[in-house]
Design a protein around this motif. Structure first.
Motif, PDB file in Angstrom:
ATOM      1  N   ALA A  81      17.984  50.084  18.677  1.00  0.00           N
ATOM      2  CA  ALA A  81      18.054  48.650  18.945  1.00  0.00           C
ATOM      3  C   ALA A  81      18.619  48.408  20.329  1.00  0.00           C
ATOM      4  CB  ALA A  81      18.924  47.959  17.902  1.00  0.00           C
ATOM      5  N   VAL A  82      18.073  47.407  20.998  1.00  0.00           N
ATOM      6  CA  VAL A  82      18.585  46.951  22.293  1.00  0.00           C
ATOM      7  C   VAL A  82      18.902  45.469  22.147  1.00  0.00           C
ATOM      8  CG1 VAL A  82      18.154  46.684  24.755  1.00  0.00           C
ATOM      9  CG2 VAL A  82      17.159  48.633  23.527  1.00  0.00           C
ATOM     10  N   VAL A  83      20.150  45.111  22.356  1.00  0.00           N
ATOM     11  CA  VAL A  83      20.588  43.720  22.228  1.00  0.00           C
ATOM     12  C   VAL A  83      21.016  43.213  23.607  1.00  0.00           C
ATOM     13  CG1 VAL A  83      22.276  42.146  21.205  1.00  0.00           C
ATOM     14  CG2 VAL A  83      21.327  44.029  19.839  1.00  0.00           C
ATOM     15  N   THR A  84      20.403  42.135  24.043  1.00  0.00           N
ATOM     16  CA  THR A  84      20.794  41.475  25.289  1.00  0.00           C
ATOM     17  C   THR A  84      21.463  40.161  24.945  1.00  0.00           C
ATOM     18  OG1 THR A  84      18.907  42.458  26.449  1.00  0.00           O
ATOM     19  CG2 THR A  84      19.993  40.582  27.507  1.00  0.00           C
ATOM     20  N   GLY A  85      22.723  40.043  25.324  1.00  0.00           N
ATOM     21  CA  GLY A  85      23.475  38.832  25.023  1.00  0.00           C
ATOM     22  C   GLY A  85      23.648  37.962  26.249  1.00  0.00           C
ATOM     23  N   HIS A  86      23.537  36.656  26.064  1.00  0.00           N
ATOM     24  CA  HIS A  86      23.758  35.687  27.137  1.00  0.00           C
ATOM     25  C   HIS A  86      24.947  34.822  26.754  1.00  0.00           C
ATOM     26  CE1 HIS A  86      19.438  36.720  27.445  1.00  0.00           C
ATOM     27  NE2 HIS A  86      19.664  36.643  28.744  1.00  0.00           N
ATOM     28  N   GLY A  87      25.871  34.637  27.698  1.00  0.00           N
ATOM     29  CA  GLY A  87      27.068  33.876  27.395  1.00  0.00           C
ATOM     30  C   GLY A  87      27.466  32.945  28.514  1.00  0.00           C
ATOM     31  N   LEU A  88      28.333  32.011  28.180  1.00  0.00           N
ATOM     32  CA  LEU A  88      28.881  31.067  29.140  1.00  0.00           C
ATOM     33  C   LEU A  88      30.382  31.260  29.220  1.00  0.00           C
ATOM     34  CD1 LEU A  88      26.918  27.846  28.084  1.00  0.00           C
ATOM     35  CD2 LEU A  88      26.378  29.412  29.959  1.00  0.00           C
ATOM     36  N   PRO A  89      30.973  30.984  30.386  1.00  0.00           N
ATOM     37  CA  PRO A  89      32.435  31.117  30.503  1.00  0.00           C
ATOM     38  C   PRO A  89      33.141  30.319  29.425  1.00  0.00           C
ATOM     39  CG  PRO A  89      31.450  30.751  32.653  1.00  0.00           C
ATOM     40  CD  PRO A  89      30.346  30.555  31.651  1.00  0.00           C
ATOM     41  N   PHE A  90      34.225  30.879  28.895  1.00  0.00           N
ATOM     42  CA  PHE A  90      34.995  30.191  27.874  1.00  0.00           C
ATOM     43  C   PHE A  90      35.365  28.798  28.354  1.00  0.00           C
ATOM     44  CE2 PHE A  90      36.416  34.568  26.480  1.00  0.00           C
ATOM     45  CZ  PHE A  90      35.758  34.520  25.255  1.00  0.00           C
TER      46      PHE A  90
END
Length: 353
Positions: A142-151
């Motif tokens: 599995a390859v998981v790419t996560g996208h996030g925003l600054p807290f």
């Protein structure tokens, strides 16, 4: 090559050196960097992290690969942890699955159900991906790419109202204290306890073994990252593959500094000590997901802020101007070695062969 992370010299020579040839270094592409942050002047920043692993397809564990040690839920958690170490909260993931020819439809359903349960727990959506059957693999990959925003301010206090010196800078530097949250070896202990349940039950009470097997309930470092960002943290690094010593080495490399660590201050549960002794495993080189390594100019204040939130934390050492990476154990002093293969993979390789 051995199962696990690329050796540091190979990573530098054949990966990082190739992508830095233009002279425009990719932000986040480096040893000890948990994620990359892309600034957009008009809309803020986006953090991105990629995690890959051979994952267990089902509870029966039909896999024969020595590197299939965790489920896809744990892989998604690692991605969220890496983004948290970069000061960001994960919002969505994209996921690619490459499955062996032995996979059945029920296996695919199990993987997706496990992924969805974890995403609901993290309040994250699955934004897309791809699933493929291939004769090139013998375990699910599995390859998981996560996208996030600054807290946001309510999550981590990183709003503009925070004093400049108290914001998460992402930069470790000589003179900063090193703080470690919770306990080391949590992830590896849980795996070893589950895979050696009968052997451990012959030596220890059932409650002791079950407690060790349940250590994966503490794998999220999001709470401590959120607290640390508003409490004087300078840099954070998720301790995972390579154990606590691997994480400390990578942190020092990222800082271009040395360090001095007090071995006896590294937080270690008794269950981890006993499980590792039973399995002939070094706890300091064992998968340590669930523990966050942080630096701060005032490590005691950072540790106190974490403790106030119910998160165990301790100052274990300091980054230094010297290039030496020193471990102190009472009166004994030794120099840290470059990280080797994670103990969990060494143990599995020996067990399967």
């Amino acid at each position: 090559m051995r199962i696990g992370k690329l050796p540091e010299n190979v990573l530098k020579r054949s990966v990082l050196r190739q992508i830095n040839k233009t002279g425009k270094r990719a932000d986040g592409a480096g040893l000890g960097e948990d994620c990359a942050v892309f600034p957009f002047p008009e809309s803020g920043s986006v953090a991105v992290c990629v995690q890959e692993a051979a994952v267990l397809m089902n509870a029966a564990g039909r896999e024969t690969s020595a590197d299939a040690v965790a489920g896809i839920g744990q892989l998604i958690q690692r991605c969220a942890n890496n983004l948290a170490a970069g000061g960001a909260g994960m919002k969505e993931i994209r996921m690619a699955l490459v499955l062996p020819e032995t996979a059945e439809e029920a296996d695919i359903r199990n993987l997706m159900q496990e992924a969805e349960v974890k995403c609901q727990e993290l309040d994250v959506r699955i934004a897309g991906g791809q699933t493929r059957i291939s004769g090139a693999v013998k375990s699910a990959v599995a390859v998981v790419t996560g996208h996030g925003l600054p807290f946001e301010a309510g999550e981590a206090g990183s709003a503009d109202s925070e004093p400049e010196g108290r914001r998460h800078s992402g930069t470790p530097a000589p003179g900063q204290d090193i703080v470690v949250s919770k306990w080391i070896g949590l992830e590896g202990t849980a795996i070893l306890a589950r895979r050696n349940r009968e052997r451990l039950l012959s030596r220890y009470p059932a409650y002791f073994v079950e407690e060790a097997a349940g250590f994966d309930r503490w794998l999220s470092v999001i709470p401590e990252a959120a607290t640390a960002v508003k409490s004087g943290v300078c840099a954070m690094h998720d301790a995972s593959e390579g154990g606590i010593l691997g994480a400390l080495w990578e942190l020092a490399q990222r800082a271009g500094a040395g360090l001095t660590i007090d071995l006896k201050k590294l937080p270690l549960r008794q269950e981890t000590v006993e499980v590792c002794e039973c399995c002939n495993v070094n706890p300091y080189g064992l998968l340590s997901g669930g523990s966050l390594v942080m630096t701060a100019w005032d490590g005691q204040s950072l540790a106190a802020a974490l403790e106030a939130e119910g998160i165990p934390a301790v100052v274990v050492g300091k980054l230094t101007e010297s290039n030496d990476r020193i471990i102190r154990n009472d009166g004994e002093i030794r120099y840290m070695d470059r990280p080797g293969q994670d103990e969990i993979y060494r143990w599995l390789s020996e067990t399967l062969h």
